[in-house]
Write a protein that holds these residues in place. Structure first.
Motif: not given
Length: 415
Positions: A217-218, A221, A260-261, A263-265, A267-268
């Motif tokens: 995540m780091h 993001l 970014a969103l 990628d966040l989805r 990763v989560i």
């Protein structure tokens, strides 16, 4: 084999504890008589019945002996009944009861059955030292009993040998049962330890998965958000920019925010994947060394001056894990350069082969513009060092003589 036996022991312990002796069902109270299972009650009743039957057989034999007076026969019967009744205490005081019954059996043959049960109990529930002491006493008293109260139907030699063989038989049987119970208890403890170790391994795997997710995540993001900051800062400091340039910057901000969103989805999604981290990573495309060109071009579009020198003949031949680690190292280095050295030219170099491994170097001079305090500075480099170490490589970083910054990493070429 051990696993199957351990599993069977654990299953029997949990499903049918009443079928197990108290020494196996609850080793902490074994031998003190404080807790008896259904099986213990059945065994105690059977032992009492066996001792009573042996006593009755002895009484029947003595009744046909004209040398035994009626008063002595009555005393034998009373002592035998008392000895059988005392067997209810054999689990609480096995050694003391066995010693008393061994002594009584010398003068009262009717107590012989209870004496054998008591010696058997000592062999089952007590260590070898106590068994040896009680067994030696019983072996010594066997010929003495044959001499003091001779059997009318047997000679002294036969009676003494029979008594010794009976004592040895019950001691051997009892020690065999004790060793078998100890084996069962050890297998059960081994199964419990295996379950506990499996739980610890699962917890460790979950902790490592969380660390991987946090690191991913780091890495993802931080790069995207730094691009957002660069373009948003350009719009802030150049409000009089031409409409076309403002529109282009706004489009880049929108695309970067959307990515970014996304990628966040992704990763989560690792947290919710049925197969864990590995299962999610298998269905999610990961960056490779061949995609460094796109990463550099993306940074150039954000206004950075980046030179890229790749001396890897075929970047696609780099193992996926090595390429992914190298990609993350360059990504984090470019992100740090954008944050801490804005306006500086960044030089990215990669080289290596199957024999020498893969080398990554990112160098930038001091920034041309002032950079304010950046939250979380240094955390990315710590994560990269851990990532490189896990991959079997190494990572070095630090300031240069001209005030710039240099990052150098080496990764093994593992297929």
């Amino acid at each position: 084999m051990d696993g199957r036996r351990s599993g069977s022991v654990t299953g029997a312990d949990s499903a049918y504890p009443w079928l197990l002796p108290s020494a196996v069902a609850d080793p902490g109270t074994a031998g003190d008589g404080s807790r008896r299972t259904v099986r213990d009650w059945v065994v105690d009743i059977c032992c009492l019945a066996v001792a009573g039957v042996v006593g009755l057989l002895v009484v029947e034999s003595l009744r046909h002996d004209p040398d035994v007076p009626g008063a002595l026969l009555l005393a034998d019967q009373l002592i035998g009944a008392a000895a059988c009744t005392a067997l209810w205490l054999r689990r609480r005081w096995p050694v003391g009861l066995a010693v008393v019954l061994v002594v009584l059996s010398v003068v009262a043959p009717c107590a012989a059955g209870a004496m054998l049960v008591a010696v058997f109990t000592v062999a089952v529930h007590r260590p070898f030292k106590a068994v040896a002491a009680v067994g030696a006493l019983a072996l010594v008293t066997a010929p003495v009993s044959a001499a003091v109260r001779p059997d009318p139907d047997l000679t002294f030699i036969v009676s003494a040998v029979a008594g010794v063989l009976l004592v040895l038989t019950v001691i051997g049987w009892g020690m065999f049962l004790r060793s078998r119970r100890q084996l069962v208890v050890s297998l059960r403890e081994r199964a419990r330890r295996a379950e506990a170790e499996a739980g610890l391994r699962a917890e460790r795997a979950q902790r490592l998965a969380r660390e991987d997710i946090a690191r991913e995540m780091h890495d993802v993001l931080a790069h995207r958000l730094s691009l957002l900051c660069v373009h948003a800062g350009a719009l802030e400091f150049r409000p009089d920019a031409p409409p076309a340039e403002v529109a282009r910057a706004a489009g880049v901000i929108r695309d970067s925010a959307h990515q970014a969103l996304q990628d966040l989805r992704e990763v989560i999604g690792v947290l919710r994947a049925p197969g864990g981290v590995d299962g999610a990573e298998a269905g999610r495309p990961q960056p490779t060394l061949a995609e460094l060109d796109d990463l550099v071009e993306e940074s150039r579009q954000a206004g950075m001056v980046v030179t890229f020198d790749s001396r890897v003949v075929d970047p696609r031949s780099v193992p996926p894990a090595t390429g992914r680690t190298a990609y993350r190292i360059v990504q984090e280095a470019l992100t740090n350069a954008r944050k801490h050295a804005p306006g500086a030219e960044v030089a990215v170099r990669t080289a290596g082969d199957r024999r020498q491994g893969l080398t990554i170097e990112v160098v930038n001079p001091a920034g041309k513009e002032e950079s304010g305090a950046v939250p979380g500075s240094g955390q990315g480099l710590i994560g990269l060092s851990e990532r490189a170490t896990l991959a079997g490589g190494r990572l070095a970083h630090g300031p240069t003589a001209d005030g710039g910054f240099r990052l150098h990493g080496w990764l093994p070429w593992r297929t």
